[in-house]
Write a protein that holds these residues in place. Structure first.
Motif, short mmCIF file in Angstrom:
data_model
loop_
_atom_site.label_atom_id
_atom_site.label_comp_id
_atom_site.label_asym_id
_atom_site.label_seq_id
_atom_site.Cartn_x
_atom_site.Cartn_y
_atom_site.Cartn_z
N PHE A 186 0.91 -0.81 0.15
CA PHE A 186 0.20 0.27 0.49
C PHE A 186 1.07 0.80 0.03
O PHE A 186 2.10 1.15 1.02
N PRO A 187 0.17 2.16 -0.65
CA PRO A 187 1.18 3.06 -0.85
C PRO A 187 1.73 4.33 0.36
O PRO A 187 3.01 4.68 0.56
N ALA A 188 1.30 4.12 2.00
CA ALA A 188 0.87 4.48 2.49
C ALA A 188 2.64 3.84 3.51
O ALA A 188 3.14 4.46 4.59
N TRP A 189 3.05 2.30 2.70
CA TRP A 189 4.24 2.08 3.71
C TRP A 189 5.50 2.49 3.44
O TRP A 189 6.16 2.28 2.03
N HIS A 190 5.94 2.64 4.00
CA HIS A 190 7.49 3.40 3.59
C HIS A 190 8.36 2.14 5.12
O HIS A 190 7.83 1.59 5.23
N ALA A 191 10.42 2.86 3.72
CA ALA A 191 10.64 1.34 4.08
C ALA A 191 12.44 1.95 4.54
O ALA A 191 12.36 3.86 3.35
N SER A 192 13.05 1.65 5.29
CA SER A 192 14.59 2.16 5.10
C SER A 192 15.33 1.12 5.75
O SER A 192 15.33 0.20 6.42
N VAL A 250 12.31 -4.80 -0.21
CA VAL A 250 12.74 -4.13 0.08
C VAL A 250 14.12 -4.55 -1.08
O VAL A 250 14.40 -5.88 -0.31
N PRO A 251 14.92 -3.03 -1.08
CA PRO A 251 15.79 -3.74 -1.91
C PRO A 251 17.15 -3.75 -1.08
O PRO A 251 17.05 -2.31 -0.30
N LEU A 252 17.58 -4.73 -0.90
CA LEU A 252 18.70 -4.76 0.06
C LEU A 252 20.39 -4.09 -1.64
O LEU A 252 20.39 -5.49 -1.87
N ALA A 253 21.41 -3.65 -1.44
CA ALA A 253 21.57 -3.39 -2.12
C ALA A 253 23.12 -4.38 -2.34
O ALA A 253 24.16 -4.08 -3.43
N GLN A 254 23.85 -4.68 -0.78
CA GLN A 254 24.68 -5.47 -0.84
C GLN A 254 24.43 -6.33 0.03
O GLN A 254 23.94 -6.61 0.80
N GLU A 255 25.93 -6.89 0.32
CA GLU A 255 25.69 -8.19 0.92
C GLU A 255 25.95 -7.69 2.64
O GLU A 255 25.98 -6.64 2.43
N GLY A 256 26.08 -8.31 3.35
CA GLY A 256 26.28 -7.95 5.22
C GLY A 256 25.45 -8.25 5.99
O GLY A 256 23.94 -8.66 5.47
N SER A 257 25.21 -7.28 7.21
CA SER A 257 23.45 -7.01 7.77
C SER A 257 23.59 -6.05 7.40
O SER A 257 23.59 -4.64 7.08
N HIS A 258 22.11 -5.77 7.82
CA HIS A 258 20.65 -4.87 7.51
C HIS A 258 19.86 -4.99 8.22
O HIS A 258 18.95 -5.63 8.89
N ARG A 259 19.65 -3.55 9.17
CA ARG A 259 18.31 -3.28 10.08
C ARG A 259 17.43 -2.89 9.07
O ARG A 259 17.42 -1.00 8.34
N VAL A 260 16.32 -3.54 9.10
CA VAL A 260 15.50 -2.77 7.77
C VAL A 260 13.40 -2.64 8.75
O VAL A 260 13.47 -3.24 9.32
N GLU A 261 13.62 -1.48 8.29
CA GLU A 261 12.50 -1.15 9.36
C GLU A 261 11.29 -0.69 8.27
O GLU A 261 11.58 0.32 7.34
N MET A 262 9.83 -0.71 8.41
CA MET A 262 8.85 -0.41 7.78
C MET A 262 8.24 0.20 8.62
O MET A 262 8.19 0.23 9.86
N TRP A 263 7.39 1.51 8.29
CA TRP A 263 6.14 2.55 9.27
C TRP A 263 5.09 3.13 8.35
O TRP A 263 5.47 2.97 6.78
N TYR A 264 3.84 3.17 8.90
CA TYR A 264 3.00 3.36 7.32
C TYR A 264 2.89 4.69 8.26
O TYR A 264 2.51 5.61 9.04
N ALA A 265 2.68 5.24 6.94
CA ALA A 265 2.57 7.11 7.46
C ALA A 265 1.96 7.35 5.80
O ALA A 265 2.24 7.77 4.66
N SER A 266 0.43 7.60 6.05
CA SER A 266 -0.01 8.50 4.49
C SER A 266 -0.50 9.44 4.62
O SER A 266 -0.52 10.07 6.18
N ARG A 267 -0.18 10.06 4.16
CA ARG A 267 0.11 11.62 3.63
C ARG A 267 -1.48 12.40 3.52
O ARG A 267 -1.75 13.28 3.91
#
Length: 851
Positions: free
Chosen positions: A770-776, A794-811
């Motif tokens: 849904f478009p209100a979901w964002h990720a880092s 969610v794209p992970l551009a490289q190997e290694g450890s990744h802390r992936v966060e997703m949050w709902y924020a509707s403009r």
């Protein structure tokens, strides 16, 4: 003179405060100047006014308590079919979220997750009364009490509306009783249509505030009207609200024309402009609910497929569905005529022979109320403008409810914006009912004005007696079978199968219904004759009519008010308890429940996330993925398509063995058994994929082609690849990678994961996009891709450890919230400012039932 009781067209009669006189005041003035004695009329009118101010609230409280006595004086739950389908589960989710994480924006428990506010899943989740009740009592009790309170308020608001029109206290009590006990509102308890009840209850309050705008100079009435508009909208039944606002707009135009004729177009334009401005502010105050919902329904909801994306013929058929038909029209007067499908008393058990699939409510208008409305019309005298306006909006609404049977609905469908988005024209019947209840209150007072007018007495008695006689004659035709032969021959030649059996079951009840209606009509005629002969007082007249209205409408309402043991929704079955325990022990997973044909949502009440379920506005793409149309079976899940169940993280199947038999080749891990030992439901394991997985390969296809690839078991392997409709923003090396995923945080609006990978990849989550979901990723915001037709990646551009966060924020939600806050601030400020300054009378043309 243009009407009886009116003077020149430019200056109406005024009371001693300088206000235009209400109908009651105008009638009293004409009596004082009449050449003949009118002591009987004065005495009757005085009797109708003799009730103390607390009499109406007390009466309405007693009637409401009697109506809901089994619920009020027990710890049970008020039954509602839609309450069991989703209402309880959604409100429980809201209540628990409010007590823990705060107001939820996302509901992860059914159909792969849905926006909570935008999709209207929580219904009245912003309604102040509903939220307050959820916070102070158990959810299953709050769901009942909000309906009880609204039914009580419906009577109180109707009383206030009639009083502002100048109707006597006795007459307003009769009209208020007719509206409080109106079957077209009360019987909606059984199907659990709380939003419809809310809007119906608010109808007289909105008209009351609108009329008040013409009576005062200050801004308190329009501020209250704006707040009423906002509260009506946050009930979230936008279709009913649309019908109400249309009727209200017509009334304010009607009043504006009256004011223009009396005082000129400038005060009329000023009053109507104030009405429009504060109505817009009211809509703005509800903007946080209204605007995101409109955007969602037109862009993402499954509803778009039946309206915006349908062919013209399909769209018209959808919009006209669930209209009233000729047999339902007769049931507005004789409630037994078409029958219902709810069971219970014999007249309501398998007796529905109408053309809709089934019938869980009733649109009965109330025969006593209809006869009193008729008395208001045929009695003549002052007030013709208002009375015939009510006939107009009530009649147009009635013709609209008949759908394609009359051209009225088609004209609205083609001309009025928004009508094409709705279905079930029958909902508009509450406008007709409101007009009938209003005219009934006016009719009581009209009887008092006829006690010294023999000619109008004869006309009124002739009409009332004629209607009663016609009902008796029709009852004789029904008893002889002639009525049914004519009906089937002329109006229902296509009646076949189960409908024929239902009509046969309904016949004795239809005959009894016509004779009951004739009896009620005869009693009303007799009471009217007694009034004209000077028998009894105004107090006695009001009490007798209140009693007749109550008996008439309670007999129809009774089967639709039922209670049930709350354990049905608060205590899990053994199968559900097993799944609840596994939810605590395992990582996130989904369950496919085939109970209720895949529409089951009850496990979600115990924290179990479901791959299917029931939702009026679920995401259209997800519905495509599981192969579900309308409220049908999710075919792709029910046929155990491995790719579909796999990517949806299905780990268990809740199967109704008693209905379909046990699954072959697999042993259940838990069961719920009946008293005789037979398995009712069984839980079977299924090897679905993890909720979150990393893949190193993406197949990019044209928009709309992803579903075909997913359903191709040979071409698509969800363990190693994902289907996208756009190129990923990273370079993938098209090889398998090693990865691990650990869940750190899971709340409705926020997800946090720790991911280890041996190369670039895509983190695929079995959660609806849904478009209100964002990720880092590691603190850097990245796009959330739509994957596998409806899920997230969610794209992970490289190997290694990744802390992936997703949050709902509707403009959209943020902008709408600011609009709501500003609008509510303006409404509150205008009301407080006017209240502190004090009210001043405002001349506004003729008012009350003298219009």
């Amino acid at each position: 003179m243009t009407e009886e009781g009116r003077t020149s067209p430019r200056r109406g009669r005024r009371n001693r405060e300088g206000e235009p006189r209400t109908g009651a005041e105008a009638d009293a003035g004409s009596r004082r100047t009449a050449p003949r004695g009118d002591r009987n009329e004065q005495s009757l009118r005085a009797g109708l006014e003799r009730f103390p101010p607390w009499a109406a609230p007390l009466l309405f409280a007693v009637l409401t308590t009697f109506l809901f006595r089994e619920f009020i004086f027990s710890g049970d739950m008020l039954f509602g079919s839609d309450t069991l389908a989703l209402g309880y589960t959604a409100r429980l989710f809201l209540a628990e979220a409010l007590r823990s994480t705060g107001f939820p924006a996302w509901n992860p428990y059914i159909l792969g997750g849905t926006p909570f506010l935008e999709s209207l899943a929580g219904g009245d989740s912003l309604h102040p009364l509903s939220v307050a009740l959820l916070l102070v009592m158990e959810t299953y009790r709050a769901l009942g009490w909000k309906l009880v309170i609204h039914v009580f308020l419906a009577g109180l608001f109707m009383y206030g509306w009639l009083r502002v029109l100048g109707v006597s206290r006795g007459g307003a009590m009769v009209g208020g009783t007719a509206f409080l006990l109106a079957p077209y509102m009360v019987t909606l308890v059984f199907p659990g249509h709380d939003g419809k009840i809310f809007v119906t209850a608010m109808t007289p309050l909105l008209f009351w505030m609108g009329e008040w705008i013409w009576r005062r100079k200050d801004l308190l009435p329009p501020a209250l009207l704006g707040i009423t508009v906002a509260v009506t909208l946050v009930s979230t039944h936008f279709q009913m609200a649309y019908f109400l606002f249309g009727a209200m707009g017509a009334y304010m135009l009607f009043r504006g024309v009256q004011v223009a004729r009396m005082e000129g177009w400038q005060p009329a334009g000023r009053g109507f402009g104030i009405f429009l401005l504060f109505s817009i502010l009211g809509a703005g105050a509800a903007g946080v609910q209204l605007l995101p919902a409109v955007d969602y329904v037109t862009e993402h909801s499954r509803r778009a497929a039946t309206t915006l994306d349908a062919s013209p013929e399909e769209a018209r058929a959808f919009s006209a569905s669930w209209s009233l038909h000729p047999e339902e029209a007769v049931s507005l007067v004789v409630p037994e005529f078409v029958g219902v499908s709810i069971g219970g008393p014999a007249w309501a058990t398998e007796t529905y022979w109408g053309r809709n699939p089934f019938k869980l409510n009733h649109e009965y208008l109330g025969l006593v109320a209809l006869l009193l409305a008729l008395a208001a019309l045929v009695g003549g005298g002052a007030g013709g403008g208002l009375r015939w306006f009510m006939v107009g909006i009530g009649g147009v609404a009635f013709l609209f409810t008949l759908g394609a049977h009359t051209p009225v609905w088609r004209i609205f469908y083609e001309v009025v914006p928004g009508i094409s988005l709705f279905r079930a024209p029958s909902m508009a019947i509450f406008v007709t009912g409101f007009a009938v209840a209003t005219l009934a209150g006016l009719g009581v007072d009209r009887l008092a004005t006829l006690v010294d007018d023999p000619d109008r007495q004869k006309r009124t008695l002739a009409w009332l007696g004629g209607v009663s006689g016609l009902l008796a004659l029709t009852g004789l035709l029904a008893a002889s079978g002639i009525l049914f032969q004519l009906w089937e021959w002329v109006l229902s030649p296509e009646l076949t199968g189960g409908k024929v059996a239902a009509l046969e079951a309904a016949r004795p009840h239809i005959v009894r219904g016509f004779f009951t209606a004739a009896l009620l009509g005869g009693i009303v005629t007799g009471v009217t004759w007694g009034v004209f002969r000077g028998v009894g007082s105004g107090v006695a007249l009001a009490l007798v009519l209140v009693g007749l209205v109550a008996v008439d409408q309670l007999r129809v309402n009774a089967p639709f008010i039922r209670t049930m043991d709350p354990a049905r929704v608060t205590v899990p079955s053994p199968s559900e308890r097993f799944l609840q325990e596994r939810t605590r022990e395992e990582g996130p997973f989904r369950v496919f429940s085939m109970v209720q044909g895949g529409q089951d949502v009850n496990p979600a009440s115990f924290g179990v996330e479901l791959a299917a379920g029931h939702h009026p506005n679920d995401l259209g793409r997800y519905r495509d993925l599981i192969g579900m149309e309308g409220s049908g079976i999710p075919e792709h899940l029910a046929r155990f398509h491995p790719n579909v169940l796999g990517i949806l993280n299905v780990r268990y199947i809740l199967w109704p063995d008693a209905q379909y038999g046990p699954l072959e080749g697999v042993e259940p891990v838990a069961q719920t058994r009946l008293a005789d030992g037979q398995a009712w439901t069984s839980v079977y394991p299924y090897p679905g994929l993890p909720r979150a997985r990393v893949v190193g390969r993406a197949r990019v296809v044209a928009e709309g082609e992803a579903l075909n690839w997913i359903l191709d078991e040979e071409a698509f392997d969800p363990r190693t690849e994902v289907i996208l409709e756009e190129e990923p923003p990273i370079t993938l090396y098209e090889n398998s990678i090693q990865s691990s995923v650990e869940w750190i945080e899971r709340t409705p609006d926020r997800l946090v994961l720790e991911v280890e990978t041996t190369g670039p990849g895509l983190l695929v989550l079995s959660e609806n996009w849904f478009p209100a979901w964002h990720a880092s990723v590691n603190g850097t915001e990245v796009p959330v891709l739509r994957a596998d037709h409806t899920l997230r990646a969610v794209p992970l551009a490289q190997e290694g450890s990744h802390r992936v966060e997703m949050w709902y924020a509707s403009r959209q939600l943020s902008r709408s919230f600011r609009l709501s806050a500003l609008s509510l601030l303006l409404l509150t400020g205008a009301g407080l400012w006017s209240g502190l300054r004090g009210a001043r009378p405002r001349p506004s043309g003729e008012e009350g039932n003298d219009r």
